[in-house]
Design a protein around this motif. Structure first.
Motif, short mmCIF file in Angstrom:
data_model
loop_
_atom_site.label_atom_id
_atom_site.label_comp_id
_atom_site.label_asym_id
_atom_site.label_seq_id
_atom_site.Cartn_x
_atom_site.Cartn_y
_atom_site.Cartn_z
N MET A 1 90.01 -42.08 -1.56
CA MET A 1 90.67 -41.50 -2.72
C MET A 1 90.47 -43.21 -3.20
O MET A 1 91.08 -44.30 -3.02
CB MET A 1 92.30 -41.68 -2.26
CG MET A 1 91.85 -40.01 -1.27
SD MET A 1 92.98 -39.19 -0.91
CE MET A 1 94.17 -40.29 0.24
N GLY A 2 90.56 -42.68 -4.98
CA GLY A 2 91.00 -43.28 -5.69
C GLY A 2 92.86 -44.12 -6.13
O GLY A 2 93.33 -43.33 -4.89
N ILE A 3 93.58 -44.64 -6.52
CA ILE A 3 95.03 -45.08 -6.59
C ILE A 3 95.33 -43.99 -7.87
O ILE A 3 97.11 -43.68 -7.35
CB ILE A 3 94.56 -46.40 -7.90
CG1 ILE A 3 96.35 -47.19 -7.41
CG2 ILE A 3 94.18 -46.50 -8.99
CD1 ILE A 3 96.37 -46.75 -5.81
N ILE A 4 94.97 -43.52 -7.95
CA ILE A 4 95.51 -42.18 -8.83
C ILE A 4 96.19 -41.46 -8.22
O ILE A 4 97.15 -40.47 -7.36
CB ILE A 4 94.67 -41.56 -10.58
CG1 ILE A 4 94.33 -42.93 -11.30
CG2 ILE A 4 95.69 -40.73 -10.51
CD1 ILE A 4 95.83 -43.57 -12.17
N SER A 5 94.89 -40.77 -6.54
CA SER A 5 94.75 -40.00 -5.59
C SER A 5 95.88 -40.55 -5.15
O SER A 5 96.92 -39.63 -4.61
CB SER A 5 93.62 -39.73 -4.89
OG SER A 5 92.83 -38.96 -5.98
N TRP A 6 96.27 -41.75 -4.81
CA TRP A 6 97.29 -42.09 -3.69
C TRP A 6 98.79 -41.70 -4.63
O TRP A 6 99.55 -41.59 -3.75
CB TRP A 6 96.54 -43.01 -3.27
CG TRP A 6 96.12 -43.57 -1.88
CD1 TRP A 6 94.51 -43.66 -2.06
CD2 TRP A 6 95.91 -43.48 -0.71
NE1 TRP A 6 94.44 -43.94 -0.98
CE2 TRP A 6 95.02 -44.02 0.18
CE3 TRP A 6 97.31 -42.66 -0.39
CZ2 TRP A 6 95.13 -42.86 1.27
CZ3 TRP A 6 97.38 -42.29 1.02
CH2 TRP A 6 95.79 -42.75 1.97
N ILE A 7 98.59 -42.13 -5.65
CA ILE A 7 99.83 -42.41 -6.73
C ILE A 7 100.32 -40.06 -6.07
O ILE A 7 101.69 -39.70 -6.29
CB ILE A 7 99.91 -42.27 -7.78
CG1 ILE A 7 99.66 -43.73 -7.51
CG2 ILE A 7 101.09 -41.87 -8.85
CD1 ILE A 7 99.38 -44.80 -9.18
N ILE A 8 99.19 -39.23 -7.06
CA ILE A 8 99.48 -38.14 -6.68
C ILE A 8 99.96 -37.93 -5.15
O ILE A 8 101.22 -36.99 -4.77
CB ILE A 8 98.32 -37.77 -7.00
CG1 ILE A 8 98.20 -37.69 -8.87
CG2 ILE A 8 98.83 -36.23 -7.28
CD1 ILE A 8 96.17 -36.92 -9.57
N LEU A 9 99.46 -38.42 -4.63
CA LEU A 9 99.52 -37.81 -3.29
C LEU A 9 100.94 -38.70 -3.29
O LEU A 9 101.98 -37.71 -1.76
CB LEU A 9 98.55 -38.24 -2.31
CG LEU A 9 99.24 -38.26 -1.05
CD1 LEU A 9 98.82 -36.75 -0.06
CD2 LEU A 9 97.83 -39.05 -0.04
N GLY A 10 101.40 -39.85 -2.87
CA GLY A 10 102.36 -40.12 -2.70
C GLY A 10 103.80 -39.19 -3.55
O GLY A 10 104.80 -38.99 -2.88
N LEU A 11 103.91 -38.57 -4.46
CA LEU A 11 104.39 -37.79 -5.87
C LEU A 11 105.48 -36.69 -4.95
O LEU A 11 106.14 -36.57 -4.34
CB LEU A 11 104.39 -37.96 -7.07
CG LEU A 11 105.51 -37.40 -7.81
CD1 LEU A 11 106.64 -38.05 -7.95
CD2 LEU A 11 104.22 -36.97 -9.24
N LEU A 12 103.88 -35.88 -4.02
CA LEU A 12 104.16 -34.50 -3.93
C LEU A 12 104.66 -34.96 -1.91
O LEU A 12 105.39 -34.01 -1.90
CB LEU A 12 102.58 -34.12 -3.96
CG LEU A 12 102.01 -33.41 -5.13
CD1 LEU A 12 100.80 -32.95 -4.87
CD2 LEU A 12 102.90 -33.09 -6.26
#
Length: 88
Positions: A1-12
């Motif tokens: 996963m890319g950094i944007i995916s980790w941020i979205i996953l973390g937010l959710l």
């Protein structure tokens, strides 16, 4: 996963963890995101270490989401116990 995916996953994951815990939760959107991203990391680390189940690279893997939410819950409980009572 890319950094944007980790941020979205973390937010959710952080938002879901906040919904699962009743009561007042400290931190806004940034706090939720940081707790969620850190929780995803901690959940994945604990899962790989103690359950012998590394987290997959796939964003839509349910096990990845479960580990992220569980890690976020652990961190949110710790954060609430440290910071939550001092603001009241």
């Amino acid at each position: 996963m890319g950094i944007i995916s980790w941020i979205i996953l973390g937010l959710l994951a952080g938002a879901i963890a906040k919904m699962l815990l009743p009561g007042r939760n400290p931190g806004g959107l940034l706090g939720t995101t940081l707790i969620g991203v850190a929780g995803a990391f901690v959940g994945g680390l604990l899962s790989a270490r103690f359950l012998d189940r590394p987290v997959e690279e796939d964003f839509f893997d349910l096990y990845t989401w479960g580990a992220a939410i569980a890690g976020s819950l652990v961190l949110l409980i710790g954060y609430r116990s440290l910071a939550g009572n001092s603001s009241e």
